[in-house]
Design an enzyme around this catalytic site. Structure first.
Site, PDB file in Angstrom:
ATOM      1  N   ILE A 200       6.543   1.652  -3.750  1.00  0.00           N
ATOM      2  CA  ILE A 200       6.556   1.183  -2.370  1.00  0.00           C
ATOM      3  C   ILE A 200       7.655   0.138  -2.235  1.00  0.00           C
ATOM      4  O   ILE A 200       7.924  -0.616  -3.177  1.00  0.00           O
ATOM      5  CB  ILE A 200       5.191   0.569  -1.962  1.00  0.00           C
ATOM      6  CG1 ILE A 200       5.168   0.242  -0.464  1.00  0.00           C
ATOM      7  CG2 ILE A 200       4.861  -0.653  -2.792  1.00  0.00           C
ATOM      8  CD1 ILE A 200       3.802  -0.194   0.045  1.00  0.00           C
TER       9      ILE A 200
ATOM     10  N   HIS B  23      10.828   0.986 -12.449  1.00  0.00           N
ATOM     11  CA  HIS B  23      10.215  -0.122 -11.714  1.00  0.00           C
ATOM     12  C   HIS B  23       9.062  -0.732 -12.505  1.00  0.00           C
ATOM     13  O   HIS B  23       8.316  -0.010 -13.172  1.00  0.00           O
ATOM     14  CB  HIS B  23       9.654   0.359 -10.371  1.00  0.00           C
ATOM     15  CG  HIS B  23      10.707   0.725  -9.374  1.00  0.00           C
ATOM     16  ND1 HIS B  23      11.388  -0.212  -8.637  1.00  0.00           N
ATOM     17  CD2 HIS B  23      11.204   1.929  -8.997  1.00  0.00           C
ATOM     18  CE1 HIS B  23      12.252   0.391  -7.839  1.00  0.00           C
ATOM     19  NE2 HIS B  23      12.163   1.693  -8.044  1.00  0.00           N
ATOM     20  N   PRO B  24       8.867  -2.042 -12.406  1.00  0.00           N
ATOM     21  CA  PRO B  24       7.627  -2.612 -12.924  1.00  0.00           C
ATOM     22  C   PRO B  24       6.492  -2.199 -12.002  1.00  0.00           C
ATOM     23  O   PRO B  24       6.710  -1.938 -10.816  1.00  0.00           O
ATOM     24  CB  PRO B  24       7.883  -4.121 -12.854  1.00  0.00           C
ATOM     25  CG  PRO B  24       8.841  -4.275 -11.709  1.00  0.00           C
ATOM     26  CD  PRO B  24       9.733  -3.059 -11.790  1.00  0.00           C
TER      27      PRO B  24
ATOM     28  N   GLU C 114      11.882  -8.887  -4.551  1.00  0.00           N
ATOM     29  CA  GLU C 114      11.254  -7.955  -3.619  1.00  0.00           C
ATOM     30  C   GLU C 114       9.735  -8.111  -3.591  1.00  0.00           C
ATOM     31  O   GLU C 114       9.100  -7.837  -2.578  1.00  0.00           O
ATOM     32  CB  GLU C 114      11.636  -6.521  -4.005  1.00  0.00           C
ATOM     33  CG  GLU C 114      13.098  -6.182  -3.719  1.00  0.00           C
ATOM     34  CD  GLU C 114      13.652  -5.074  -4.598  1.00  0.00           C
ATOM     35  OE1 GLU C 114      14.861  -4.814  -4.522  1.00  0.00           O
ATOM     36  OE2 GLU C 114      12.875  -4.473  -5.369  1.00  0.00           O
TER      37      GLU C 114
ATOM     38  N   ALA D  54       8.368  -3.061  -1.467  1.00  0.00           N
ATOM     39  CA  ALA D  54       7.439  -4.186  -1.356  1.00  0.00           C
ATOM     40  C   ALA D  54       8.026  -5.388  -0.632  1.00  0.00           C
ATOM     41  O   ALA D  54       7.300  -6.355  -0.373  1.00  0.00           O
ATOM     42  CB  ALA D  54       6.987  -4.610  -2.754  1.00  0.00           C
TER      43      ALA D  54
ATOM     44  N   PHE E 173       2.815   3.705  -8.693  1.00  0.00           N
ATOM     45  CA  PHE E 173       2.846   3.605  -7.242  1.00  0.00           C
ATOM     46  C   PHE E 173       4.174   2.982  -6.817  1.00  0.00           C
ATOM     47  O   PHE E 173       4.521   1.878  -7.235  1.00  0.00           O
ATOM     48  CB  PHE E 173       1.679   2.742  -6.762  1.00  0.00           C
ATOM     49  CG  PHE E 173       1.642   2.513  -5.282  1.00  0.00           C
ATOM     50  CD1 PHE E 173       1.442   3.575  -4.405  1.00  0.00           C
ATOM     51  CD2 PHE E 173       1.791   1.234  -4.755  1.00  0.00           C
ATOM     52  CE1 PHE E 173       1.395   3.361  -3.028  1.00  0.00           C
ATOM     53  CE2 PHE E 173       1.742   1.008  -3.390  1.00  0.00           C
ATOM     54  CZ  PHE E 173       1.544   2.075  -2.527  1.00  0.00           C
TER      55      PHE E 173
END
Length: 336
Positions: A117, A59-60, A84, A119, A115
């Site tokens: 999540i 993920h970025p 997203e 989003a 992190f």
């Protein structure tokens, strides 16, 4: 109608190569629900810790644009990631992005991964507030939460895969319009039910969808001192069936606890099956014990027991009880 997806498609949904391979082996899927059920089982029961970390690293960082790439799955994943985070970017200011970047760095320094999540639909302020809220967590707690958030993202992306398939199918005469409508109904009904592996199904689907794919109580053990899963730990699951409604603290019981199953953790730190695969687990008090003294004779605890209650309203949920070992202490977290 069966899905015609390949390993690269599943890799775009979740950046773990092991996850993608397992999904490709489990394919084809007749519906989105079957794909999500398989993905949940693979993510929580078949891939190891390194696969989770690989997926996280794909993920970025929240608030950053996805890097450009040339491979099919990376390009698709980057496009989805941008979508997203679209609400976050639309609501961001220079100061909020700067604060988010600083908290991202603090988070990564503490936990060792970015992190994670889901989003989608969240503003920058909402994401930042959630990051600050989760930052005080113990590592084992945060690791589980991050894995759950990753599963949410995976479900959203599986939905996009099936949506694109439905659009393609609707242009061909060999696939009736009723199928496209069925896929739409499937994806709308499934997206809200994630991670808990509940057998309840409010949309009235067949019993095949409701059936569990794993036991209702599972566990795995991580050895922090070695930085790896803890293999070879004996695990025992019991249920309270004493004359009292529940056991009391500080009281030694010679009877009352009934052994339901025992196993030993494998190379991934996961125990074998401790309980039969049933749609609804019996409500009551349960105890899961770990023979930590045999695993590490120089440790502080000869064994560790965790007592928890499953209520009537929770009998269709999944209970995962991980254990984090360090040289002198243990941490636990029960999550669905």
């Amino acid at each position: 109608m069966e899905s015609g997806f390949e390993e690269k498609d599943f890799l775009a949904c979740c950046g773990s190569t092991k996850f993608a391979k397992e999904m490709a082996l489990a394919a084809p899927f007749a519906s989105l629900e079957q794909a999500v059920a398989a993905a949940t089982d693979i993510w929580f029961n078949k891939v190891d810790v390194s696969a989770w970390l690989q997926a996280f690293s794909a993920h970025p960082q929240i608030g950053d644009s996805a890097p450009s790439s040339q491979s099919h799955h990376q390009t698709t994943s980057a496009q989805w990631s941008k979508g997203e985070q679209s609400t976050a970017f639309a609501t961001a200011t220079g100061s909020s992005l700067q604060e988010l970047s600083e908290w991202n760095a603090r988070y990564r320094q503490k936990f060792g991964f970015i992190f994670i999540i889901c989003a989608s639909g969240r503003s920058t302020d909402e994401i930042l507030a959630e990051l600050k809220n989760r930052y005080p967590n113990r590592p084992i707690v945060e690791f589980e939460i991050a894995a759950q958030e990753q599963m949410k993202v995976t479900e959203l992306r599986l939905k996009k895969l099936f949506t694109s398939k439905a659009k393609v199918s609707s242009t061909s005469d060999q696939y009736p319009a009723v199928f496209a409508k069925k896929v739409e109904e499937d994806r709308v009904s499934i997206i809200g039910g994630h991670l808990t592996a509940k057998s309840e199904n409010t949309s009235g689907k067949t019993s095949e969808v409701r059936t569990r794919t794993r036991p209702p109580i599972t566990t795995h053990v991580l050895d922090v001192s070695r930085g790896s899963p803890a293999a070879g730990i004996e695990v025992c699951l019991e249920k309270w069936e004493g004359t009292q409604p529940h056991p009391s603290f500080g009281v030694t019981y010679t009877s009352g606890w009934k052994i339901l199953g025992s196993s030993t953790t494998d190379n991934d730190g996961r125990s074998g099956q401790l309980l039969s695969i049933v749609d609804a687990v019996d409500p009551g008090i349960y105890r899961i014990s770990f023979n930590t003294g045999k695993y590490c004779s120089s440790g502080f605890f000869p064994y560790v027991s965790i007592v928890f209650e499953i209520r009537e309203s929770q009998k269709r949920e999944h209970f995962h009880v991980p254990l984090l070992l360090s040289p002198f202490s243990f941490s636990t977290y029960r999550g669905s």
